[in-house]
Design a protein around this motif. Structure first.
Motif, short mmCIF file in Angstrom:
data_model
loop_
_atom_site.label_atom_id
_atom_site.label_comp_id
_atom_site.label_asym_id
_atom_site.label_seq_id
_atom_site.Cartn_x
_atom_site.Cartn_y
_atom_site.Cartn_z
N ILE A 36 58.56 -55.92 -17.27
CA ILE A 36 59.18 -55.25 -18.41
C ILE A 36 58.24 -54.24 -19.06
N PHE A 37 57.00 -54.64 -19.28
CA PHE A 37 56.07 -53.79 -20.03
C PHE A 37 54.91 -53.27 -19.19
N ILE A 123 58.91 -57.83 -31.06
CA ILE A 123 60.17 -58.09 -30.37
C ILE A 123 61.05 -58.94 -31.28
N ALA A 124 62.26 -58.45 -31.53
CA ALA A 124 63.19 -59.18 -32.41
C ALA A 124 64.61 -59.03 -31.89
N ASP A 125 65.50 -59.90 -32.40
CA ASP A 125 66.90 -59.77 -31.99
C ASP A 125 67.55 -58.57 -32.67
N SER A 126 66.98 -58.14 -33.82
CA SER A 126 67.49 -56.94 -34.49
C SER A 126 66.48 -56.49 -35.53
N PHE A 127 66.58 -55.24 -35.94
CA PHE A 127 65.73 -54.67 -36.99
C PHE A 127 66.62 -53.99 -38.01
N ASN A 128 66.22 -54.06 -39.29
CA ASN A 128 67.00 -53.36 -40.30
C ASN A 128 66.55 -51.90 -40.39
N ARG A 129 67.22 -51.13 -41.20
CA ARG A 129 66.96 -49.69 -41.29
C ARG A 129 65.55 -49.40 -41.76
N HIS A 130 65.07 -50.17 -42.72
CA HIS A 130 63.74 -49.92 -43.27
C HIS A 130 62.65 -50.20 -42.23
N GLN A 131 62.86 -51.23 -41.44
CA GLN A 131 61.89 -51.54 -40.38
C GLN A 131 61.86 -50.44 -39.33
N LYS A 132 63.02 -49.93 -38.98
CA LYS A 132 63.08 -48.84 -38.01
C LYS A 132 62.40 -47.59 -38.54
N GLU A 146 64.16 -54.50 -29.24
CA GLU A 146 65.24 -55.45 -29.48
C GLU A 146 65.51 -56.24 -28.21
N LEU A 147 65.49 -57.57 -28.34
CA LEU A 147 65.76 -58.47 -27.22
C LEU A 147 67.07 -59.19 -27.50
N LYS A 148 68.04 -59.02 -26.62
CA LYS A 148 69.36 -59.61 -26.84
C LYS A 148 69.78 -60.47 -25.65
N ASN A 149 70.45 -61.56 -25.99
CA ASN A 149 70.96 -62.49 -24.99
C ASN A 149 72.48 -62.50 -25.06
N PHE A 150 73.12 -62.09 -23.96
CA PHE A 150 74.58 -62.02 -23.94
C PHE A 150 75.21 -63.16 -23.14
N ILE A 155 70.37 -60.31 -20.06
CA ILE A 155 69.36 -60.09 -21.10
C ILE A 155 69.06 -58.60 -21.17
N THR A 156 68.90 -58.07 -22.38
CA THR A 156 68.51 -56.66 -22.52
C THR A 156 67.27 -56.54 -23.40
N PHE A 157 66.36 -55.65 -22.98
CA PHE A 157 65.22 -55.23 -23.79
C PHE A 157 65.45 -53.75 -24.11
N ASN A 158 65.52 -53.42 -25.37
CA ASN A 158 65.78 -52.04 -25.79
C ASN A 158 64.64 -51.53 -26.67
N HIS A 159 63.95 -50.49 -26.22
CA HIS A 159 62.83 -49.92 -26.97
C HIS A 159 63.38 -48.96 -28.03
N LEU A 160 63.13 -49.26 -29.30
CA LEU A 160 63.57 -48.40 -30.39
C LEU A 160 62.49 -47.35 -30.64
#
Length: 308
Positions: A36-37, A123-132, A146-150, A155-160
């Motif tokens: 992944i990294f 790595i988190a399941d989500s980030f709020n606007r201020h964190q972004k 963002e790491l999400k489990n569907f 599984i998805t890893f999304n680089h913000l």
């Protein structure tokens, strides 16, 4: 990112299942750090003084440490945590290198580590606007993923990535005097091409466009000594701009690439770029010849990665 399930030609949006524990996110990531990294795993739950690092990793391309933290929810400060971990690392270099030596079972000099290239991955399941918004400072060595489990093993890893480039975060003079913390350097195209002749800048832009046209998935990463062209964190080509030429590296091992002696064999020579093949580019005529080899090398690298 929306994920769909193809149910007999009808797309059904998959709902996120999430992770029950941060530990589940950590175990999944640590087991797949390289894929992944592109990082080497060093330690888990690395504790030093009053802080505990979830995952300690090492970037062999930049020769620097990477700290990875995992979060569920969004009730924390990205900046505060990042600065705390950066301070811990820079004020305890010997302890970090000692852990690296323990993992590799060999001596490593602290001076051989590039401390200016250190970074933090959250790595988190989500980030709020201020964190972004926090990662918009152009010299902040922090990445948000963002790491999400569907479910159904999806599984998805999304680089913000930063949405803008704000001013740098400066360290005040008193803080500089009281520690050996160096300013966080920003590596970008300007850093590498500043002061270079127009012909060198032009050659670089030409070869950059050619590589990006080979595959829309190419990402450009600016390192301290070179510019890396990568797909899914795997390096294909590196370029070092100099005053009178560009040095281009092909990230293939000796014997994997047939280039009729056009490239230099650097397998037994010290160098910053990745790979065993290098060539100097002085003019457009040379570049035109090299493009044929780049396309071939790209195809070979893709085949090797698909089989690994």
């Amino acid at each position: 990112m929306q994920i769909y399930n193809n149910n007999s030609g009808r797309l059904e949006e998959m709902q996120e299942k999430g992770f029950l524990l941060e530990k589940d996110m950590q175990k999944l990531t640590e087991n797949n750090l390289d894929s992944i990294f592109g990082l080497e795993f060093i330690a888990t739950e690395f504790q030093l003084h009053n802080l505990r690092i979830d995952t300690l990793a090492f970037d062999n391309e930049t020769n620097s440490f990477v700290i990875i933290e995992y979060k569920r929810g969004s009730s924390y400060s990205v900046i505060d945590q990042a600065m705390a971990y950066l301070s811990l690392m820079l004020n305890n270099k010997a302890e970090f290198v000692q852990e690296l030596c323990r993992k590799r079972k060999k001596f490593i000099d602290t001076q051989n580590i590039d401390w200016s290239a250190r970074r933090i991955i959250i790595i988190a399941d989500s980030f709020n606007r201020h964190q972004k918004d926090c990662i918009n400072f152009k010299n902040l060595p922090v990445e948000l993923w963002e790491l999400k489990n569907f479910g159904n093993n999806i599984i998805t890893f999304n680089h913000l990535k930063p949405t803008s480039q704000l001013e740098s975060i400066h360290i005040d003079n008193e803080q500089k005097k009281s520690s050996d913390i160096k300013p966080i350097l920003t590596y970008n195209e300007e850093y590498h091409l500043s002061g270079k002749p127009h012909i060198i800048s032009g050659l670089y832009k030409d070869i950059e466009n050619f590589i990006l046209d080979l595959d829309s998935n190419f990402d450009i990463e600016y390192k301290k000594f070179y510019i890396a062209f990568r797909i899914n964190r795997k390096t294909f080509f590196d370029i070092e701009p100099y005053q009178n030429f560009l040095r281009l590296y092909i990230n293939l091992k000796k014997g994997e690439f047939s280039e009729s002696g056009f490239f230099e064999d650097v397998s037994n020579k010290g160098h910053y770029g990745n790979g065993d093949y290098a060539v100097k580019i002085h003019n457009m005529e040379q570049l035109m010849k090299i493009k044929l080899y780049l396309e071939e090398a790209y195809t070979i690298k893709k085949q090797i990665l698909s089989q690994s």
